[in-house]
Design a protein around this motif. Structure first.
Motif, PDB file in Angstrom:
ATOM      1  N   VAL A   1       0.858  -1.196   0.000  1.00  0.00           N
ATOM      2  CA  VAL A   1       0.000   0.000   0.000  1.00  0.00           C
ATOM      3  C   VAL A   1       0.890   1.242   0.000  1.00  0.00           C
ATOM      4  O   VAL A   1       0.694   2.172  -0.791  1.00  0.00           O
ATOM      5  CB  VAL A   1      -0.943   0.007   1.229  1.00  0.00           C
ATOM      6  CG1 VAL A   1      -1.782   1.284   1.246  1.00  0.00           C
ATOM      7  CG2 VAL A   1      -1.846  -1.221   1.216  1.00  0.00           C
ATOM      8  N   ALA A   2       1.892   1.223   0.857  1.00  0.00           N
ATOM      9  CA  ALA A   2       2.788   2.379   0.955  1.00  0.00           C
ATOM     10  C   ALA A   2       3.429   2.673  -0.395  1.00  0.00           C
ATOM     11  O   ALA A   2       3.526   3.833  -0.818  1.00  0.00           O
ATOM     12  CB  ALA A   2       3.852   2.115   2.016  1.00  0.00           C
ATOM     13  N   GLN A   3       3.844   1.604  -1.068  1.00  0.00           N
ATOM     14  CA  GLN A   3       4.523   1.810  -2.348  1.00  0.00           C
ATOM     15  C   GLN A   3       3.590   2.334  -3.428  1.00  0.00           C
ATOM     16  O   GLN A   3       4.034   2.983  -4.372  1.00  0.00           O
ATOM     17  CB  GLN A   3       5.145   0.493  -2.816  1.00  0.00           C
ATOM     18  CG  GLN A   3       6.499   0.245  -2.161  1.00  0.00           C
ATOM     19  CD  GLN A   3       6.969  -1.179  -2.363  1.00  0.00           C
ATOM     20  OE1 GLN A   3       6.535  -1.849  -3.295  1.00  0.00           O
ATOM     21  NE2 GLN A   3       7.844  -1.625  -1.469  1.00  0.00           N
ATOM     22  N   ALA A   4       2.301   2.040  -3.293  1.00  0.00           N
ATOM     23  CA  ALA A   4       1.351   2.477  -4.324  1.00  0.00           C
ATOM     24  C   ALA A   4       1.001   3.951  -4.187  1.00  0.00           C
ATOM     25  O   ALA A   4       0.501   4.580  -5.121  1.00  0.00           O
ATOM     26  CB  ALA A   4       0.085   1.630  -4.242  1.00  0.00           C
ATOM     27  N   ILE A   5       1.236   4.506  -3.002  1.00  0.00           N
ATOM     28  CA  ILE A   5       0.843   5.898  -2.758  1.00  0.00           C
ATOM     29  C   ILE A   5       1.756   6.865  -3.517  1.00  0.00           C
ATOM     30  O   ILE A   5       2.972   6.716  -3.500  1.00  0.00           O
ATOM     31  CB  ILE A   5       0.867   6.193  -1.236  1.00  0.00           C
ATOM     32  CG1 ILE A   5      -0.258   5.400  -0.552  1.00  0.00           C
ATOM     33  CG2 ILE A   5       0.705   7.687  -0.968  1.00  0.00           C
ATOM     34  CD1 ILE A   5      -0.236   5.468   0.961  1.00  0.00           C
ATOM     35  N   THR A   6       1.127   7.818  -4.201  1.00  0.00           N
ATOM     36  CA  THR A   6       1.887   8.836  -4.930  1.00  0.00           C
ATOM     37  C   THR A   6       1.475  10.205  -4.405  1.00  0.00           C
ATOM     38  O   THR A   6       0.614  10.323  -3.539  1.00  0.00           O
ATOM     39  CB  THR A   6       1.572   8.785  -6.443  1.00  0.00           C
ATOM     40  OG1 THR A   6       0.223   9.240  -6.626  1.00  0.00           O
ATOM     41  CG2 THR A   6       1.713   7.386  -7.001  1.00  0.00           C
ATOM     42  N   ASP A   7       2.060  11.236  -4.989  1.00  0.00           N
ATOM     43  CA  ASP A   7       1.688  12.603  -4.610  1.00  0.00           C
ATOM     44  C   ASP A   7       0.240  12.909  -4.963  1.00  0.00           C
ATOM     45  O   ASP A   7      -0.361  13.834  -4.444  1.00  0.00           O
ATOM     46  CB  ASP A   7       2.588  13.614  -5.342  1.00  0.00           C
ATOM     47  CG  ASP A   7       3.994  13.578  -4.775  1.00  0.00           C
ATOM     48  OD1 ASP A   7       4.164  12.973  -3.692  1.00  0.00           O
ATOM     49  OD2 ASP A   7       4.909  14.121  -5.419  1.00  0.00           O
ATOM     50  N   GLU A   8      -0.289  12.112  -5.875  1.00  0.00           N
ATOM     51  CA  GLU A   8      -1.634  12.357  -6.378  1.00  0.00           C
ATOM     52  C   GLU A   8      -2.702  11.620  -5.570  1.00  0.00           C
ATOM     53  O   GLU A   8      -3.890  11.806  -5.797  1.00  0.00           O
ATOM     54  CB  GLU A   8      -1.748  11.849  -7.824  1.00  0.00           C
ATOM     55  CG  GLU A   8      -0.651  12.304  -8.747  1.00  0.00           C
ATOM     56  CD  GLU A   8      -1.061  13.571  -9.480  1.00  0.00           C
ATOM     57  OE1 GLU A   8      -1.888  13.441 -10.394  1.00  0.00           O
ATOM     58  OE2 GLU A   8      -0.577  14.652  -9.103  1.00  0.00           O
ATOM     59  N   THR A   9      -2.291  10.718  -4.678  1.00  0.00           N
ATOM     60  CA  THR A   9      -3.249   9.836  -4.006  1.00  0.00           C
ATOM     61  C   THR A   9      -4.157  10.609  -3.048  1.00  0.00           C
ATOM     62  O   THR A   9      -3.691  11.424  -2.254  1.00  0.00           O
ATOM     63  CB  THR A   9      -2.508   8.731  -3.229  1.00  0.00           C
ATOM     64  OG1 THR A   9      -1.619   8.072  -4.129  1.00  0.00           O
ATOM     65  CG2 THR A   9      -3.484   7.725  -2.638  1.00  0.00           C
ATOM     66  N   ILE A  10      -5.474  10.336  -3.140  1.00  0.00           N
ATOM     67  CA  ILE A  10      -6.422  11.006  -2.245  1.00  0.00           C
ATOM     68  C   ILE A  10      -7.164  10.032  -1.332  1.00  0.00           C
ATOM     69  O   ILE A  10      -7.698  10.426  -0.312  1.00  0.00           O
ATOM     70  CB  ILE A  10      -7.465  11.830  -3.043  1.00  0.00           C
ATOM     71  CG1 ILE A  10      -8.194  10.939  -4.070  1.00  0.00           C
ATOM     72  CG2 ILE A  10      -6.784  13.007  -3.721  1.00  0.00           C
ATOM     73  CD1 ILE A  10      -9.408  11.602  -4.684  1.00  0.00           C
ATOM     74  N   LEU A  11      -7.229   8.755  -1.716  1.00  0.00           N
ATOM     75  CA  LEU A  11      -8.054   7.806  -0.952  1.00  0.00           C
ATOM     76  C   LEU A  11      -7.436   6.406  -0.989  1.00  0.00           C
ATOM     77  O   LEU A  11      -6.998   5.941  -2.041  1.00  0.00           O
ATOM     78  CB  LEU A  11      -9.467   7.752  -1.561  1.00  0.00           C
ATOM     79  CG  LEU A  11     -10.406   6.656  -1.054  1.00  0.00           C
ATOM     80  CD1 LEU A  11     -10.848   6.912   0.383  1.00  0.00           C
ATOM     81  CD2 LEU A  11     -11.652   6.533  -1.950  1.00  0.00           C
ATOM     82  N   VAL A  12      -7.437   5.760   0.186  1.00  0.00           N
ATOM     83  CA  VAL A  12      -7.078   4.347   0.266  1.00  0.00           C
ATOM     84  C   VAL A  12      -8.248   3.635   0.926  1.00  0.00           C
ATOM     85  O   VAL A  12      -8.721   4.059   1.984  1.00  0.00           O
ATOM     86  CB  VAL A  12      -5.791   4.135   1.105  1.00  0.00           C
ATOM     87  CG1 VAL A  12      -5.534   2.636   1.310  1.00  0.00           C
ATOM     88  CG2 VAL A  12      -4.593   4.789   0.431  1.00  0.00           C
ATOM     89  N   SER A  13      -8.738   2.561   0.296  1.00  0.00           N
ATOM     90  CA  SER A  13      -9.861   1.818   0.869  1.00  0.00           C
ATOM     91  C   SER A  13      -9.496   0.341   0.961  1.00  0.00           C
ATOM     92  O   SER A  13      -9.278  -0.317  -0.060  1.00  0.00           O
ATOM     93  CB  SER A  13     -11.110   1.996  -0.008  1.00  0.00           C
ATOM     94  OG  SER A  13     -12.167   1.223   0.503  1.00  0.00           O
ATOM     95  N   ILE A  14      -9.413  -0.161   2.180  1.00  0.00           N
ATOM     96  CA  ILE A  14      -9.051  -1.570   2.400  1.00  0.00           C
ATOM     97  C   ILE A  14     -10.037  -2.170   3.398  1.00  0.00           C
ATOM     98  O   ILE A  14     -10.397  -1.524   4.384  1.00  0.00           O
ATOM     99  CB  ILE A  14      -7.616  -1.701   2.970  1.00  0.00           C
ATOM    100  CG1 ILE A  14      -6.573  -1.054   2.043  1.00  0.00           C
ATOM    101  CG2 ILE A  14      -7.262  -3.168   3.239  1.00  0.00           C
ATOM    102  CD1 ILE A  14      -6.298  -1.784   0.740  1.00  0.00           C
ATOM    103  N   MET A  15     -10.452  -3.398   3.134  1.00  0.00           N
ATOM    104  CA  MET A  15     -11.441  -4.017   4.010  1.00  0.00           C
ATOM    105  C   MET A  15     -10.812  -4.524   5.305  1.00  0.00           C
ATOM    106  O   MET A  15      -9.616  -4.787   5.367  1.00  0.00           O
ATOM    107  CB  MET A  15     -12.171  -5.146   3.289  1.00  0.00           C
ATOM    108  CG  MET A  15     -11.331  -6.374   3.021  1.00  0.00           C
ATOM    109  SD  MET A  15     -11.976  -7.493   1.727  1.00  0.00           S
ATOM    110  CE  MET A  15     -13.719  -7.436   1.905  1.00  0.00           C
ATOM    111  N   HIS A  16     -11.645  -4.684   6.331  1.00  0.00           N
ATOM    112  CA  HIS A  16     -11.170  -5.178   7.620  1.00  0.00           C
ATOM    113  C   HIS A  16     -11.070  -6.700   7.585  1.00  0.00           C
ATOM    114  O   HIS A  16      -9.989  -7.268   7.684  1.00  0.00           O
ATOM    115  CB  HIS A  16     -12.149  -4.703   8.715  1.00  0.00           C
ATOM    116  CG  HIS A  16     -11.859  -5.226  10.078  1.00  0.00           C
ATOM    117  ND1 HIS A  16     -12.854  -5.503  10.980  1.00  0.00           N
ATOM    118  CD2 HIS A  16     -10.694  -5.523  10.693  1.00  0.00           C
ATOM    119  CE1 HIS A  16     -12.297  -5.945  12.110  1.00  0.00           C
ATOM    120  NE2 HIS A  16     -11.000  -5.966  11.956  1.00  0.00           N
ATOM    121  N   VAL A  17     -12.220  -7.372   7.380  1.00  0.00           N
ATOM    122  CA  VAL A  17     -12.236  -8.839   7.287  1.00  0.00           C
ATOM    123  C   VAL A  17     -12.768  -9.220   5.914  1.00  0.00           C
ATOM    124  O   VAL A  17     -13.825  -8.736   5.505  1.00  0.00           O
ATOM    125  CB  VAL A  17     -13.146  -9.455   8.370  1.00  0.00           C
ATOM    126  CG1 VAL A  17     -13.329 -10.951   8.138  1.00  0.00           C
ATOM    127  CG2 VAL A  17     -12.571  -9.207   9.763  1.00  0.00           C
TER     128      VAL A  17
END
Lengths: 394, 388
Positions: free
Chosen positions: B134-150
């Motif tokens: 996830v960290a590697q996918a983040i760029t300067d343009e990133t506004i939202l990260v959505s990941i499920m719990h279970v």
């Protein structure tokens, strides 16, 4: 405005001495198609049927139901008018306002069966056209290719004006060709095959093979929904759901993979023939199309056909898949058929089914099965579902 | 033997009789509209407030952050679309995983069609998302990260706290959304600890009614409403409140939270018993997805190569046992589950998978009866499928 629906039938008119038989059947089917209609409101005159419209708000529903009555060539909502030129002009104008599109073209076409009427057909055309034209903004007359033909018919008792022609399905009245048994799966083909035979006057009982738990409850619901669509054309439909699970098991455990489908088809035909006898059906109807899949090659059809004595109608035999799909869309079964539930034909399909089975090898493969007992069990454990469509005549 | 053994609790659950009782009173007596000025409205408004407070206390957040919706799908749509629609100076790149519930995945696909650049993070073969990825996918343009719990199909618990940490380390203003529909009420999840800005939950997965859910919105987080109208729910979700549903949700959440530890232990012991029984009675059963600490106590995904999941479901159904498939079937070819496929499972494994999911209404006896029935059914089907 509309107070009567005009129904035209074509082929029946040619049926010579049998014509009254066909007309009676057609009248009965018209009644069945219209819920709560008083049979007296359906009259035959001048080689047409006339249906009185009691409640004008029902008219679209009536037209839609009538457009599914086999034997009818076309249908028109009409205005019934007294034999008076002014009344005809006014009535034709009212109708024209309803059916001529803005900026569209029309022409008036008169048929004067009542020669006692004091104006000739060309005179009526001119009078009526001349009355409508200045009163409908942007309408134009085009006598060659009009958008709308305003039809004026002058009869002994009344004049009728129509402007909208809805095609009927054609064919022969349902039931006039006898009774057949349709092998109905959840797929695209068999409902179309059934429809085509119904169009030629065959009434049907439907037979479905259910193999729970190898197929789901939903695949059966799908077949019932398809049958429901067919009742729009057929009125009520008897749907027999045969118990196919044990046959499926037997075939899976005892028969070489490549022959399983053909054996399954033979078992289906055997069951169908027995049920046909019980249902008073003189023909089996299937959705086979030549060469479409392995079980529909000429060799396969031959081997399948060996187990039945009744004729088997395969009305799709010469149709391409795309033609079948178009027809299924028009009938209204397409959206149901493409729902993703397995039917028993698809679940056990081997990777390499035989396309040219020989009768001898198929019979050898069957030798280890107690065919009679399996067929009897499938029939004994079958269930009848009455699928209801239209209301019946008064 | 019980009439039925319901082991499909990840699909939905039976409503707790206590919840039904509370809801009945609302339907019959407290039927006022919370927006009404008169006393009947005020009375109902109070009930909603209580439900809000009960849910907020479980998440350890302020009640004002809880917005009631029609369920998990709407909450996910509101979170994702609501975030995407806020005008921004900086970029519009959005990130999710390839094993999300379809209400998240298809919302991302829709935004992708509208032109939003999307990164889909792949899981490992246990169904776990690596926070580093996830960290590697983040760029300067990133506004939202959505990941499920279970994960709803295999039960893997995603490392939400760690993911929240790496997201916020990159940039504070990236919105972190968590679809917590499957875990809420069964496992602890706290927006504070996980740096979570938006969190979706639903009532019917924890013995509450269908048709009601909620979205937690952290104070100060800007999202646009998807449904506009009379401005209910602080303007985030217009429409007259589903009062019986909301109150039923509050009650169900309270019951779940009160017993969370005990329930969790019970569910875990059911799952452990099932795994143990399977290993002795059905040794060729394959468990898909993470196990132990990294998996939810109520979900177990199993494969029985050679037998299609759908056929197994229907066969068990004839014995009054209800489970679900990992993958749905379409005409000839089984369309395999996007989750199992993303985990890299072979088609033979994923098309033969079923999901067993427990609730607190299940017993040890249910597990034993299930294993017995499974053994019989497999034997029967294996004979039929021999050579297939």
């Amino acid at each position: 405005m509309y107070d009567v629906i005009l129904l035209r039938y074509g082929e029946l008119a040619l049926k010579g001495e049998n014509r009254p038989f066909f007309e009676r059947a057609l009248k009965e089917n018209i009644c069945k198609a219209l819920p709560n209609i008083d049979p007296k409101a359906v009259k035959r005159r001048h080689g047409r049927f006339f249906v009185d419209v009691a409640e004008e708000e029902d008219i679209e529903k009536m037209l839609s139901a009538l457009s599914k009555v086999f034997g009818l060539v076309s249908i028109s909502p009409a205005v019934r008018l007294p034999l008076d030129l002014d009344a005809i002009k006014e009535g034709a104008f009212a109708l024209g306002r309803d059916v001529i599109p803005i900026g569209g073209t029309f022409k008036v076409q008169t048929k004067r069966a009542n020669k006692g009427f004091p104006f000739s057909s060309p005179e009526i055309n001119k009078e009526v056209g001349g009355y409508i034209l200045p009163r409908l903004a942007e309408a134009k007359v085009d006598v060659h290719e009009p958008d709308v033909i305003i039809d004026v018919e002058v009869r002994e008792d009344y004049a009728y004006v129509t402007g909208r022609v809805i095609p009927g399905p054609g064919g022969l009245p349902l039931g006039t060709s006898g009774h057949g048994l349709l092998l109905l799966s959840g797929g695209l083909d068999s409902p179309v095959a059934g429809w085509m035979c119904m169009k030629r006057g065959l009434s049907l009982t439907a037979l479905h093979f259910h193999s729970f738990p190898f197929t789901s409850q939903r695949s059966k619901e799908k077949v019932i929904d398809i049958a429901q669509v067919l009742t729009g054309y057929a009125g009520e439909l008897r749907l027999i759901v045969a118990f196919f699970t044990n046959i499926q098991k037997e075939i899976q455990t005892k028969v070489p993979e490549k022959l399983r489908v053909i054996l399954m088809r033979r078992m289906m035909m055997r069951i169908a023939q027995k049920i046909a006898q019980r249902e008073g059906a003189l023909v089996l109807v299937t959705g086979e199309s030549l060469g479409q899949v392995a079980s529909q090659t000429l060799e396969s059809i031959n081997v399948t056909n060996q187990v039945v004595d009744l004729p088997v109608f395969r009305p799709l035999i010469g149709m391409d898949k795309s033609e079948i799909i178009d027809r299924a869309r028009a009938i209204g079964t397409y959206d149901i058929s493409i729902r993703p539930y397995e039917d028993c034909c698809t679940l056990f399909v081997p990777r390499h089914p035989s396309t040219r089975p020989a009768l001898q090898e198929v019979e050898d493969a069957e030798a280890g099965m107690d065919i009679q007992a399996l067929v009897e069990e499938a029939i004994e454990k079958s269930k009848l579902i009455i699928v209801n469509g239209r209301n019946s005549c008064g | 033997m019980p009439d039925e053994i319901y082991l499909d609790n990840s699909a939905t659950t039976r409503v707790d009789p206590g919840v039904v009782g509370v809801m009945e009173g609302i339907f019959l007596n407290e039927y006022g509209n919370p927006s009404s000025l008169h006393g009947k409205g005020v009375q109902v408004e109070k009930l909603i407030k209580e439900a809000r407070r009960s849910i907020a206390s479980i998440l350890q957040v302020e009640p004002e952050g809880i917005i009631f919706t029609s369920g998990g799908t709407e909450s996910n749509n509101l979170a994702i679309r609501g975030t995407a629609m806020v005008p921004r100076r900086r970029g519009h790149h959005i990130i999710t995983s390839s094993i999300e519930h379809l209400s998240v995945l298809n919302t991302f696909r829709d935004l992708e069609e509208q032109g939003y650049p999307v990164t889909y993070i792949e899981p490992d073969k246990r169904g776990l998302i690596n926070p580093e990825a996830v960290a590697q996918a983040i760029t300067d343009e990133t506004i939202l990260v959505s990941i499920m719990h279970v994960n709803n199909e295999v039960g893997s618990i995603e490392p939400i706290d760690k993911i929240g940490e790496v997201v916020k380390e990159k940039r504070r203003d990236i919105i972190f959304h968590v679809d917590a529909v499957q875990g809420f009420g069964k496992l602890p999840i706290y927006p504070e600890r996980g740096n979570i800005d938006l969190l979706s939950i639903s009532a019917h997965k924890l013995h509450g009614p269908k048709g009601v859910g909620a979205l937690f919105i952290r104070k100060g987080v800007k999202i646009k409403p998807v449904i506009t109208g009379g401005g209910q729910e602080l303007g985030f979700r217009s429409g007259t409140e589903n009062v019986p549903g909301i109150v039923g949700f509050g009650e169900a959440a309270r019951l779940a939270a009160d017993g969370m530890e005990e329930h969790s232990q019970r569910l875990n012991s059911l799952k452990e018993r099932l795994i143990e029984r399977l290993s002795s009675s059905v040794p060729d059963a394959i468990v898909n997805g993470a196990l132990g600490e990294e998996s939810a106590p109520h979900i177990l995904n199993l494969s029985f190569p050679g037998i299609r999941g759908e056929v197994l479901v229907h066969s068990l159904e004839t014995r009054g046992i209800f489970v679900s498939t990992g993958s749905a079937c379409s005409s000839r070819k089984a369309s395999t589950s996007h989750v199992l496929t993303a985990m890299g499972l072979k088609e033979a494994i994923s098309e033969s998978s079923i999901r067993v999911s427990f609730s607190i209404f299940n017993t040890q006896e249910d597990v034993d009866l299930f294993v017995e029935a499974l053994k019989d059914v497999l034997k029967e089907l294996r004979e039929i499928y021999r050579g297939y």
